[in-house]
Enzyme design. Structure first.
Site, short mmCIF file in Angstrom:
data_model
loop_
_atom_site.label_atom_id
_atom_site.label_comp_id
_atom_site.label_asym_id
_atom_site.label_seq_id
_atom_site.Cartn_x
_atom_site.Cartn_y
_atom_site.Cartn_z
CG ASP A 2 -2.06 0.92 1.11
OD1 ASP A 2 -2.31 1.42 -0.01
OD2 ASP A 2 -2.72 1.17 2.13
N GLY A 3 0.37 2.28 -0.68
CA GLY A 3 1.02 3.59 -0.61
C GLY A 3 1.59 4.10 -1.92
NE ARG A 6 -1.55 6.46 1.15
CZ ARG A 6 -1.44 5.61 2.15
NH1 ARG A 6 -1.17 6.05 3.36
NH2 ARG A 6 -1.61 4.33 1.96
CG HIS A 19 0.18 1.89 -9.35
ND1 HIS A 19 -0.05 1.52 -8.04
CD2 HIS A 19 -0.96 2.52 -9.74
CE1 HIS A 19 -1.27 1.90 -7.68
NE2 HIS A 19 -1.84 2.51 -8.69
CG LEU A 113 10.46 -16.81 -3.65
CD1 LEU A 113 10.23 -16.82 -2.14
CD2 LEU A 113 10.98 -15.44 -4.09
NE ARG A 170 -2.74 -1.74 4.48
CZ ARG A 170 -3.98 -1.78 4.05
NH1 ARG A 170 -4.79 -2.71 4.49
NH2 ARG A 170 -4.42 -0.87 3.21
CB ILE A 177 -6.38 -7.98 7.19
CG1 ILE A 177 -5.49 -8.20 8.42
CG2 ILE A 177 -6.26 -9.16 6.25
CD1 ILE A 177 -5.92 -9.33 9.30
CB SER A 178 -7.37 -4.36 2.98
OG SER A 178 -7.33 -3.15 3.70
C1 FPP Z 1 -1.96 -0.11 -3.46
O1 FPP Z 1 -1.48 1.22 -3.28
C2 FPP Z 1 -1.27 -0.72 -4.58
C3 FPP Z 1 -1.90 -1.24 -5.68
C4 FPP Z 1 -3.36 -1.26 -5.86
C5 FPP Z 1 -1.11 -1.79 -6.81
C6 FPP Z 1 0.10 -2.60 -6.43
C7 FPP Z 1 0.88 -2.83 -7.65
C8 FPP Z 1 2.22 -2.77 -7.73
C9 FPP Z 1 3.13 -2.63 -6.57
C10 FPP Z 1 2.81 -2.85 -9.09
C11 FPP Z 1 3.67 -3.99 -9.42
C12 FPP Z 1 3.21 -5.32 -9.05
C13 FPP Z 1 3.62 -6.43 -9.66
C14 FPP Z 1 3.27 -7.76 -9.06
C15 FPP Z 1 4.42 -6.40 -10.91
P1 FPP Z 1 -2.49 2.43 -3.47
O2 FPP Z 1 -2.50 2.82 -4.91
O3 FPP Z 1 -3.82 2.07 -2.91
O4 FPP Z 1 -1.80 3.54 -2.62
P2 FPP Z 1 -2.51 4.76 -1.88
O5 FPP Z 1 -3.23 4.18 -0.69
O6 FPP Z 1 -1.36 5.61 -1.50
O7 FPP Z 1 -3.42 5.43 -2.86
#
Ligand code: FPP
Length: 234
Positions: A2-3, A6, A19, A113, A170, A177-178
């Site tokens: 997460d994050g 932001r 991302h 892994l 997390r 845990i979402s």
């Molecule tokens: C949540 O942060 C993150 C996601 C919904 C996407 C996670 C994807 C990646 C890390 C990209 C790469 C992954 C792979 C497996 C290649 P958020 O967007 O909700 O963050 P926020 O709470 O700050 O808005």
């Protein structure tokens, strides 16, 4: 993980840049696991609920996933990583589904892994699909209702072949845990950090492992039963 959003907003950049930075942190995390001998890693990349995000963000994430798959699968294979995807694949286009299946087939024999990427995944979806599969067996007369116990449910969940997770991490400061691996996390140690996912590095992960190593895991037994000192602990 997460994050990401932001992280980008702090830099006045579009969320997708966050991302992309998150994808770099994924590589750091996989390297860390290989280096430290962690045998299984499950990444929550896209939840059942994330489909409701703005269309351009969902589309961008799909492109990021397929791009990363194409770029990384050779290297993952070379390094002995077995890749799998868990989640509701019926919601993806055929192209992505094919690429997922190819990456899984290609890396199936690897054993350094076990990397599971949870996409279109929800813990409730997982339990529901296990229940549906058991119900189908009951309806067809292959098993009786009495055969449905905790072990039978666990055996139909995603990741049924792996031990339950030891540690849940997390990022991003939220303490929840979402809808991640709801069933499998029953006795998992939880670890939270305010760091945003793209800022996670090997030192962060090592801190999480060190904290984990100091925990006493009792699985419902007393401290004395598991070899600790505290007789009264639950
Ligand atoms: C949540 O942060 C993150 C996601 C919904 C996407 C996670 C994807 C990646 C890390 C990209 C790469 C992954 C792979 C497996 C290649 P958020 O967007 O909700 O963050 P926020 O709470 O700050 O808005």
């Amino acid at each position: 993980m997460d994050g990401n959003g932001r992280w980008a907003q702090k830099r006045r950049r579009p969320r997708l840049i966050g991302h992309r930075a998150g994808a770099r942190a994924v590589n750091i995390c996989i390297d860390f696991c290989l280096d430290r001998g962690v045998r299984a890693l499950t990444l929550f990349a896209f939840s059942s609920e994330n489909w409701d995000r703005p269309q351009d963000e969902v589309g961008g994430l799909m492109k990021l996933f397929t791009g990363a798959l194409e770029r990384e699968v050779d290297e993952l294979d070379r390094r002995g990583v077995r890749v799998r995807f868990i989640g509701d694949r019926s919601r993806f286009g055929e192209g992505i589904r094919d690429r997922m299946a190819q990456a899984e087939a290609r890396t199936l024999q690897n054993d350094r892994l076990d990397l599971a990427i949870a996409v279109s995944y929800g813990g409730r979806w997982d339990i529901a699909q296990a229940a549906r599969s058991l119900a189908a067996d009951v309806a067809a007369g292959r098993i009786g209702p009495d055969a449905i116990d905790e072990r039978a449910i666990a055996a139909r969940l995603a990741l049924a072949d792996l031990p339950e997770p030891d540690l849940f991490i997390r990022t991003g400061g939220e303490l929840r845990i979402s809808n991640f691996l709801l069933w499998q996390l029953a006795y998992t140690e939880l670890w939270f950090t305010d760091l945003l996912w793209p800022d996670v590095d090997a030192a962060t992960l090592q801190t999480a492992l060190d904290d984990f190593a100091r925990r006493e895991r009792r699985f419902g037994l007393t401290g004395a039963q598991v070899g600790g000192n505290d007789e009264t602990a639950e």
